[in-house]
Design a protein around this motif. Sequence first.
Motif, short mmCIF file in Angstrom:
data_model
loop_
_atom_site.label_atom_id
_atom_site.label_comp_id
_atom_site.label_asym_id
_atom_site.label_seq_id
_atom_site.Cartn_x
_atom_site.Cartn_y
_atom_site.Cartn_z
N PRO A 32 0.77 -1.18 0.07
CA PRO A 32 0.06 0.01 0.06
C PRO A 32 0.72 1.29 -0.11
N ARG A 33 2.06 1.25 0.85
CA ARG A 33 2.71 2.65 0.82
C ARG A 33 3.51 2.55 -0.26
N THR A 34 3.97 1.76 -1.03
CA THR A 34 4.52 1.61 -2.55
C THR A 34 3.49 2.24 -3.56
N GLN A 35 2.36 1.71 -3.25
CA GLN A 35 1.41 1.98 -4.52
C GLN A 35 1.16 3.58 -4.41
N GLU A 36 0.91 4.07 -3.12
CA GLU A 36 0.62 5.51 -2.79
C GLU A 36 1.94 6.20 -3.42
N ALA A 37 3.09 5.78 -3.17
CA ALA A 37 4.15 6.73 -3.80
C ALA A 37 4.31 6.54 -5.29
N GLY A 46 -1.49 12.99 -16.76
CA GLY A 46 -2.61 12.69 -17.83
C GLY A 46 -2.74 11.25 -18.24
N LEU A 47 -2.49 10.19 -17.29
CA LEU A 47 -2.34 8.85 -17.60
C LEU A 47 -4.04 8.28 -17.24
N GLU A 48 -4.24 7.34 -17.78
CA GLU A 48 -5.52 6.68 -17.48
C GLU A 48 -5.02 5.49 -16.47
N ILE A 49 -5.18 5.96 -15.03
CA ILE A 49 -4.87 5.12 -13.95
C ILE A 49 -5.96 4.02 -13.52
N THR A 50 -5.59 2.91 -13.40
CA THR A 50 -6.29 1.91 -12.63
C THR A 50 -5.32 1.08 -11.56
N THR A 51 -5.96 0.82 -10.75
CA THR A 51 -5.46 -0.11 -9.55
C THR A 51 -5.88 -1.40 -9.48
N GLY A 52 -5.03 -2.23 -8.97
CA GLY A 52 -5.59 -3.62 -9.03
C GLY A 52 -6.84 -4.00 -8.12
N ASP A 53 -7.49 -5.05 -8.26
CA ASP A 53 -8.65 -5.45 -7.33
C ASP A 53 -7.88 -6.54 -6.30
N ALA A 54 -7.24 -7.45 -6.88
CA ALA A 54 -6.51 -8.31 -5.78
C ALA A 54 -5.52 -8.07 -5.37
N VAL A 55 -4.63 -7.13 -5.98
CA VAL A 55 -3.13 -6.62 -5.49
C VAL A 55 -3.23 -5.17 -5.72
N THR A 56 -2.12 -4.76 -5.05
CA THR A 56 -1.85 -3.25 -5.01
C THR A 56 -0.94 -3.09 -6.23
N SER A 57 -1.57 -3.07 -7.60
CA SER A 57 -0.59 -2.90 -8.75
C SER A 57 -1.17 -1.50 -9.15
N VAL A 58 -0.60 -0.99 -9.95
CA VAL A 58 -0.87 0.44 -10.43
C VAL A 58 -0.59 0.25 -12.30
N THR A 59 -1.57 0.51 -12.88
CA THR A 59 -1.51 0.52 -14.41
C THR A 59 -1.97 1.85 -14.82
N GLY A 60 -0.82 2.43 -15.69
CA GLY A 60 -1.15 3.54 -16.26
C GLY A 60 -1.12 3.37 -17.84
N VAL A 61 -2.08 4.20 -18.42
CA VAL A 61 -2.26 4.21 -20.16
C VAL A 61 -1.94 5.59 -20.52
N LEU A 62 -0.92 5.82 -21.24
CA LEU A 62 -0.70 6.89 -21.85
C LEU A 62 -1.13 6.98 -23.29
N ARG A 63 -2.03 7.86 -23.94
CA ARG A 63 -2.33 7.78 -25.21
C ARG A 63 -1.81 8.94 -25.91
N GLY A 64 -1.15 8.51 -27.09
CA GLY A 64 -0.28 9.28 -27.70
C GLY A 64 -1.21 10.26 -28.71
N LEU A 145 -2.04 -10.27 -15.22
CA LEU A 145 -2.46 -10.52 -16.52
C LEU A 145 -3.91 -11.21 -16.38
N ASP A 146 -3.93 -11.84 -15.27
CA ASP A 146 -5.75 -12.22 -15.01
C ASP A 146 -6.60 -11.11 -14.64
N GLU A 147 -6.17 -9.90 -14.56
CA GLU A 147 -6.86 -8.69 -14.43
C GLU A 147 -7.00 -7.74 -15.34
N GLY A 148 -6.26 -8.32 -16.65
CA GLY A 148 -6.37 -7.78 -17.98
C GLY A 148 -5.21 -6.51 -18.41
#
Length: 398
Positions: A32-37, A46-64, A145-148
Motif C-alpha cells: 500500500p505505501r509503495t502504491q501510494e508513492a 494525464g495517464l489513465e490510471i487503474t489499480t488492481g482489485d486483488a493486488v496493489t498494482s498500478v496500471t497507467g495508460v498514456l494515449r499518444g 494478467l488475470d486482471e487484464g
Amino acid sequence: MNLRDDARSLSDDLVQLRRDLHRIPEIGLELPRTQEAVLGAVDGLGLEITTGDAVTSVTGVLRGGRPGPTVLLRGDMDALPVTERTGLDYAAPADRMHACGHDLHTTMLAGAARLLAAHRDQLAGNVVFMFQPGEEGFDGAGRMLDEGILDASGERPAAAYALHVMSANIPGGVFTTRSGPLLAASSVLTVTVKGAGGHGSAPHRAKDPIPAACEMVTALQTWISRTFDVFEPVVLTVGKFHAGTASNIIPDDATFVATVRTFSPEALATMKDGTVGVCRGIAAAHGLGVDVDFAEQYPVTINSGAEAEFVADTVREVHGEERYTPQTNPILGAEDFSRVIAEVPGAMVFLGAARPGVDPAAVPNNHSPLAVFDDAVLADGAALYAELAVRRLTAAPA
C-alpha cells in the motif's frame, strides 16, 4: 526528442523517489505505501490510471497524439525479507529490504512516464506502464494478467519490455541481454520429514527426522550430478531448514524448502520425479514418513530474437557502443515477466548498477543484505524505457 538529456534533468527527482521507496520496502502482493508513492509520482501526467482489485498494482495508460500500436513497459515494486546491512543513510529500517533493486525499477518506470507524457503529442500509439507487486515468488505478473493488463489500452501490446538492475557481475552503466532463454524456470520443493520426538539422550527411543532430512539435502545434490548431463543447467538450493526447539529434544518433524531452476521441460519433469523419489526413498530407509511437494512457479523467460536485437540496437544508439555487451549465456535466476513475454513479443534487459570504482565481480550480488545499487543509473534506465517505447511505436524492429 532528446530523451536522454531530458532524463538527466530529472536525476535529482529520480534519486529522491528511489530513496523514498528504499526506506519503505514492502513484500508480496500488498504494497500500500509503495502504491501510494507511485500514484503520487505519476499524478498530473494525464495517464489513465487503474489499480488492481486483488493486488496493489498500478496500471497507467498514456494515449499518444497520433494513432498507432501499444507498447508495455514493466517495473516490479516488491522487496525481500532481508535485513539490510549496507550502512546507507537511507537504509531500510526493518527486516525487509530492496535487495533486488526493484525500487530502482519502479523509479525508472515512473521517470519514463514523465518523459513520455511530456512528448505525448509526438507519440504514435499508446504506452502501458505496468507497476507490478509480488515478483519475488508471489506471481504478481500472473495476477495482473488475470486482471487484464494486456488489454489495458484496448488492444494487445505489440511488444513488452522490462529492465532489471544488478548490483554485481555487470559493470556499472552497462546493459546486456540475449535472444532466446534469458532466465530459468523456477519451482519450489517443500519436504517435511515426519518422525517421533523424544529425549536427545535416547535417540534409539525416538524416530529422529533431522538426520534423514540432512541426508536428503546432500543426496539431492549427488543425485543431480549423476542424473543430468553437465551441459544441462539445473540448480537446487535449499534456502530454509527448520527443526526442533532445544538441543536435548528430538522433534517430531523437520522441514526444508528448496528452489529449483531448469531450462527445459524434460529437465523440469526429471527434477520433479527424481527429487520426490529421493526424499521418499531416504525416508523409507529410516522408517519415517515424509510429505513432499514440488510446485512449479515461473516458466523460462524467453526473449524474442527480434525484440532482443531491437533493445541492443537502441542501447547502442542512445547510450553508445561501449554501454552494451551481449550476454553469452542465460542465468539461473527466474522472473514472472516470463508470463508477459509468453503472451506478446518482448525482452528483458539487465543494467549493471555497481558503484564506480568497485570490481563488479567482487561486490555483493542481488539478494544480499550488503547489496548496493548506484543511483547514477536511474536516468539512463528511465531514458531507455522511454526510447524503447518511442522507437517501437514508430517502427517494428528489423
